[in-house]
Design a protein around this motif. Structure first.
Motif, short mmCIF file in Angstrom:
data_model
loop_
_atom_site.label_atom_id
_atom_site.label_comp_id
_atom_site.label_asym_id
_atom_site.label_seq_id
_atom_site.Cartn_x
_atom_site.Cartn_y
_atom_site.Cartn_z
N PRO A 36 -35.87 6.81 1.78
CA PRO A 36 -35.19 5.35 2.78
C PRO A 36 -33.56 5.96 2.62
N LEU A 37 -32.85 6.15 1.63
CA LEU A 37 -31.67 6.17 1.24
C LEU A 37 -31.11 7.34 2.16
N ALA A 38 -31.70 8.14 2.91
CA ALA A 38 -31.64 9.57 3.63
C ALA A 38 -31.67 8.62 5.30
N ALA A 39 -32.49 8.04 5.33
CA ALA A 39 -32.44 7.22 6.89
C ALA A 39 -32.02 6.11 6.57
N SER A 40 -30.82 5.98 5.40
CA SER A 40 -29.93 4.58 5.64
C SER A 40 -28.55 5.02 6.47
N TRP A 41 -28.10 6.98 6.20
CA TRP A 41 -27.29 6.86 7.28
C TRP A 41 -27.28 6.35 8.19
N HIS A 42 -28.04 6.81 9.12
CA HIS A 42 -28.36 6.51 10.45
C HIS A 42 -28.21 4.90 10.69
N SER A 43 -27.69 4.33 9.57
CA SER A 43 -27.20 2.66 9.90
C SER A 43 -26.14 2.75 10.92
N ASP A 44 -25.70 3.76 10.97
CA ASP A 44 -23.98 3.42 11.42
C ASP A 44 -23.86 2.79 12.57
N LYS A 45 -25.48 4.18 13.28
CA LYS A 45 -25.47 3.75 14.38
C LYS A 45 -26.11 2.49 15.29
N PHE A 46 -25.88 1.44 13.88
CA PHE A 46 -26.77 0.27 15.33
C PHE A 46 -25.37 -1.27 14.17
N LEU A 47 -24.28 -0.60 13.70
CA LEU A 47 -23.07 -1.83 13.51
C LEU A 47 -22.39 -2.20 14.43
N ASP A 48 -22.20 -2.31 15.26
CA ASP A 48 -20.97 -3.59 16.00
C ASP A 48 -19.45 -4.06 15.61
N PRO A 49 -18.57 -3.26 16.10
CA PRO A 49 -17.59 -3.63 15.31
C PRO A 49 -16.92 -4.66 16.17
N VAL A 50 -17.76 -5.05 16.53
CA VAL A 50 -17.68 -6.70 17.15
C VAL A 50 -17.48 -7.81 16.86
N HIS A 51 -18.91 -8.15 16.55
CA HIS A 51 -19.21 -8.34 15.84
C HIS A 51 -20.05 -8.31 14.32
N ASP A 52 -19.67 -7.36 13.95
CA ASP A 52 -20.52 -7.33 12.48
C ASP A 52 -19.24 -7.51 11.50
N GLY A 53 -19.40 -6.61 10.63
CA GLY A 53 -18.17 -6.42 9.02
C GLY A 53 -18.50 -5.28 8.96
N ALA A 54 -17.51 -4.53 7.99
CA ALA A 54 -17.64 -2.76 8.20
C ALA A 54 -18.20 -2.40 6.62
N VAL A 55 -19.10 -1.02 6.81
CA VAL A 55 -19.61 -0.88 5.76
C VAL A 55 -18.85 0.44 5.08
N LEU A 56 -18.04 0.45 3.69
CA LEU A 56 -17.70 1.48 2.95
C LEU A 56 -18.53 2.14 2.18
N PRO A 57 -19.17 3.47 2.73
CA PRO A 57 -19.89 3.73 1.45
C PRO A 57 -19.27 4.63 0.44
N VAL A 58 -19.71 4.54 -1.07
CA VAL A 58 -18.92 5.42 -1.99
C VAL A 58 -19.78 6.71 -2.29
#
Length: 792
Positions: free
Chosen positions: A182-204
């Motif tokens: 699941p975590l390996a797939a989660s890296w692809h979530s950035d392809k669904f994040l809208d910089p206009v209407h969504d916030g930002a995710v900062l992975p550490v």
């Protein structure tokens, strides 16, 4: 993207304050694992100061404390709204320590104040009977993610960021967790994040090198290979590496500043300049030793920087004087006298980097989503209900009808953006295409002219990973929004474990008055077992319901609406509800319409009831037999069986009972929706045979009803793993759920009927035999089956 400018270096004063906060958090983390008395070391440690059972995870805690400390600084200095998801949630001591330092813990739990006495309680209660769990949990202020079961941190973080344009969600990903699917797939979530209407995710990505007993994969990759991997996922990594605290603090501060500035620049470009290029969002790769600042060696074996620091580095403190000496030296190495005053309060220097009020990570309303939740504007059901002049006179696809309602919800939330529908590439397949009239499918990657319904601001989310769908929706709900997960029934099992964790979270939250209820997690399971005749055995599994009904009764609900109007009524209830996991099982193929909307509402409110129009009892006596059903296909087969009985055995008094809310079969003492015995007995009788046609595995009904007086008379038909690629009706025949088998069951179980109705029974058996030959020759079901309609 190049830096807009180089962030200014930390001053010596800022460095000292950050280090003081970090040392204080480390001290508190160690104290929680070990101490039950003498919290400020005002005297030498004795064995009596040590807990009898040492539990907790030290290895990840220093890294989590470092992230928390530096997040405090950027939140305070830049005035941003922030939430942190702690992937290594087993590092509970760190998150609890920081919540106590900033004051949010004491505000939530006034009996644990920021004093010496409060510090003592903080220490003793950790992983102690009557205390708090060792993991980050609902009890932990500022948390939306437990992290006991690894793999879901990043998808939760993205779910929290969707439709929260002002929010920065930092997500610490442990390098052990990074090995999960699941975590390996989660890296692809950035392809669904809208910089206009969504916030930002900062992975550490925290690479401390080890899991419980082994090295981690990503920590052992060559730097270039790791960099290529992360860039291939679409990120722009920043690296912080070291074991010297001052050096790491300076590097971490620079990385945080750079990351936040890049995020701000991307959002500004999209929101103000109309940029449409997908950002390469920054992330931080933090490489520090496991168990950093802890014992370097214990009993002649290396500990810091190895797997031995994962949990409790010094395990024999009560019995081994050398271990006790090492523990005291370890605690004193943080110089607690500089960090806390004589009353146990954190010093001004320790709190210099801590923001105030709801800007504190432990006080953010985003981690207590009920504070932000608004009622969902569900349109009137009358606008979408189907007309029913008489039972069975017409048919509709229930999920297609539901799609119209969901379109209305999506349209009504267009401005407020607090409703999403997720699913693994099946929204249109599941007949919910009407949604696309109100919104598109979220998508930030490349688009081609042949694509349909893709939209940067879309609120339907499709990705072929049930784990991502589940995690996105959980994060979305936990931060104060609403949603629905649509899935093929058989593959809902992929998230069995995830929903289990969410149910546990909801159940625990119910016992915390400060956590307000969030919107329910709603599943629509369709393309179900009885209409997967074309896909075959691999797509035929109705067992998700069994899994759910094993869980906490106050949280779980399961509904099997038999037609379009009952589905509307159930969906309306589920979408408006709070604090539950609602599972709705409904077909997408055309199904007979049995009830008007008014009748459907009344029937769903009861959860189970007799359909008088379908039976043949006259009310002067108890029925000879009860035909029970739950699910759309079983309902149709029961009504077809009742029709056959009316024609062939008109003297038989038959009662038809339909169950929408399957928990009604349980005793009231076992589930809030369960029927009292008196009600159950009135509906199903105490001593008459009950032939029950159930959507799923038949033994579930037996398990639910085993304490009922009439259980010995209960005979259940359902799915018994007889599946293949075949015709729709052959599926029910193979599993003995068909109308002809149900008539035979009635004849076999009504006393005295077997002798009188032997010819009828034989006729039913003959039709089943004819069916087998017919489908093998013609490839379709018998005409009398395909053309059947209710004529009662």
């Amino acid at each position: 993207m190049s830096d807009t400018h180089t962030p200014p270096a930390l001053s010596d004063q800022e460095l000292a304050a950050l280090d003081a906060h970090w040392r204080a958090a480390n001290y508190l983390a160690v104290g929680q694992i070990y101490l039950m008395a003498n919290p400020l070391l005002t005297r030498p440690l004795t064995p009596e100061d040590i807990k009898p059972r040492l539990l907790g995870h030290w290895g990840t805690s220093p890294g989590l404390n470092l992230v928390h400390t530096h997040l405090n600084r950027v939140v305070k200095d830049r005035g941003i709204e922030a939430l942190c998801v702690w992937g290594p949630g087993h590092g509970g001591p760190a998150v609890l320590a920081n919540a106590w330092l900033e004051g949010s813990y004491s505000e939530t739990y006034p009996d644990v104040p920021r004093t010496t006495e409060g510090m003592g309680r903080l220490f003793k209660q950790f992983s102690f009977p009557g205390g708090v769990p060792s993991h980050v949990a609902p009890e932990t202020p500022g948390s939306i993610h437990e992290g006991g079961e690894l793999g879901y941190a990043l998808t939760h973080a993205y779910g929290a960021a969707f439709d929260h344009p002002g929010l920065l969600v930092t997500c610490v990903v442990g390098d052990g967790e990074a090995e999960t699917g699941p975590l390996a797939a989660s890296w692809h979530s950035d392809k669904f994040l809208d910089p206009v209407h969504d916030g930002a995710v900062l992975p550490v990505l925290h690479l401390n090198g080890y899991k419980i007993a082994n090295p981690t994969v990503l920590a052992r990759l060559p730097e270039e290979e790791l960099d290529q991997l992360l860039r291939g996922y679409g990120h722009d990594p920043l690296y912080v590496t070291g074991d010297d605290p001052a050096t790491v603090h300076r590097a971490m501060a620079a990385a945080m500043d750079t990351a936040v500035e890049r995020i701000t620049a991307y959002q500004r470009a999209a929101r103000e300049d109309g940029a449409t290029e997908r950002p390469r969002w920054p992330m931080i790769v933090l490489r520090t030793p496991k168990g950093w600042t802890g014992p370097k060696e214990v009993d002649g074996l290396p500990v810091e920087g190895t797997w031995r620091s994962h949990q409790v580095p010094l395990s024999g403190v009560r019995d081994n004087p050398e271990h006790l000496r090492q523990l005291e030296a370890w605690l004193r190495s943080y110089r607690p006298e500089e960090l806390f005053d004589a009353d146990g309060r954190p010093t001004e220097q320790v709190l210099a980097c801590v923001p105030e009020g709801t800007a504190r990570l432990g006080s953010t309303p985003y981690a207590n989503g009920g504070l932000l939740l608004r009622d969902l504007p569900v349109p009137p059901l009358e606008d979408h209900a189907v007309r029913v002049d008489r039972p069975g006179s017409a048919s509709h696809s229930p999920t297609q009808v539901l799609g119209g309602l969901l379109e209305g919800v999506m349209a009504a939330t267009a401005e407020r953006r607090d409703f999403r529908v997720v699913g693994p590439d099946e929204t249109a397949s599941n007949r919910l295409r009407a949604l696309y009239r109100a919104t598109g499918k979220a998508w930030q990657a490349q688009t081609l002219p042949t694509d349909e319904h893709l939209a940067r601001d879309g609120r339907v989310m499709e990705v072929l990973s049930e784990h991502l769908c589940q995690g996105w929706l959980e994060g979305y709900l936990l931060t104060g929004r609403h949603g629905l997960f649509s899935s093929y029934e058989a593959f809902a099992h992929i998230v069995d474990s995830m929903v289990n964790q969410h149910i546990k979270w909801l159940r625990t939250s119910r016992r915390l008055p400060w956590r307000l209820p969030i919107a329910s997690l709603n599943y629509l399971l369709t393309s179900h077992v009885w209409r997967q005749d074309h896909n075959g055995f691999s797509h035929q599994d109705p067992g998700f319901v069994d899994h759910i009904l094993n869980k906490s009764p106050e949280v779980v609900r399961v509904y099997l609406p038999p037609d379009a109007n009952t589905l509307l009524s159930v969906a309306d209830h589920a979408l408006r509800s709070r604090g539950y996991v609602n599972v709705i099982v409904a077909g997408k193929q055309p199904t007979f319409d049995w009830l008007t909307l008014e009748e459907a509402r009344a029937h769903c409110a009861r959860g189970a009831g007799a359909w008088e129009w379908a039976g043949t009892e006259d009310g002067s006596r108890e029925p000879d037999v009860v035909l029970g059903c739950a699910g759309d296909v079983p309902t149709q087969e029961v009504l077809a069986a009742a029709d056959l009985l009316r024609r062939h055995l008109p003297e038989l008094a038959v009662r038809v009972v339909n169950v929408v809310d399957i928990a009604r079969m349980l005793p009231h003492e076992e589930h809030p929706h369960g029927m009292p015995d008196s009600e159950y007995d009135a509906l199903f009788t105490r001593d008459k045979p009950v032939i029950f046609a159930y959507h799923g595995y038949p033994w579930l009904i037996h398990r639910l009803a085993y304490r009922r007086a009439g259980h010995a008379n209960l005979h259940v038909r359902g799915y018994k793993e007889e599946g293949t690629t075949t015709t729709p009706f052959d599926m029910v025949v193979r599993n003995d759920l068909d109308r002809y088998r149900l008539v035979m069951d009635v004849i076999d179980r009504v006393p005295g009927l077997g002798v009188r109705a032997v010819a009828v029974r034989q006729a039913m058996a003959d039709v089943r035999t004819r069916h087998h030959a017919w489908i093998r020759e013609h490839g379709v079901d018998l005409p009398e089956v395909e053309e059947w309609s209710w004529s009662g």
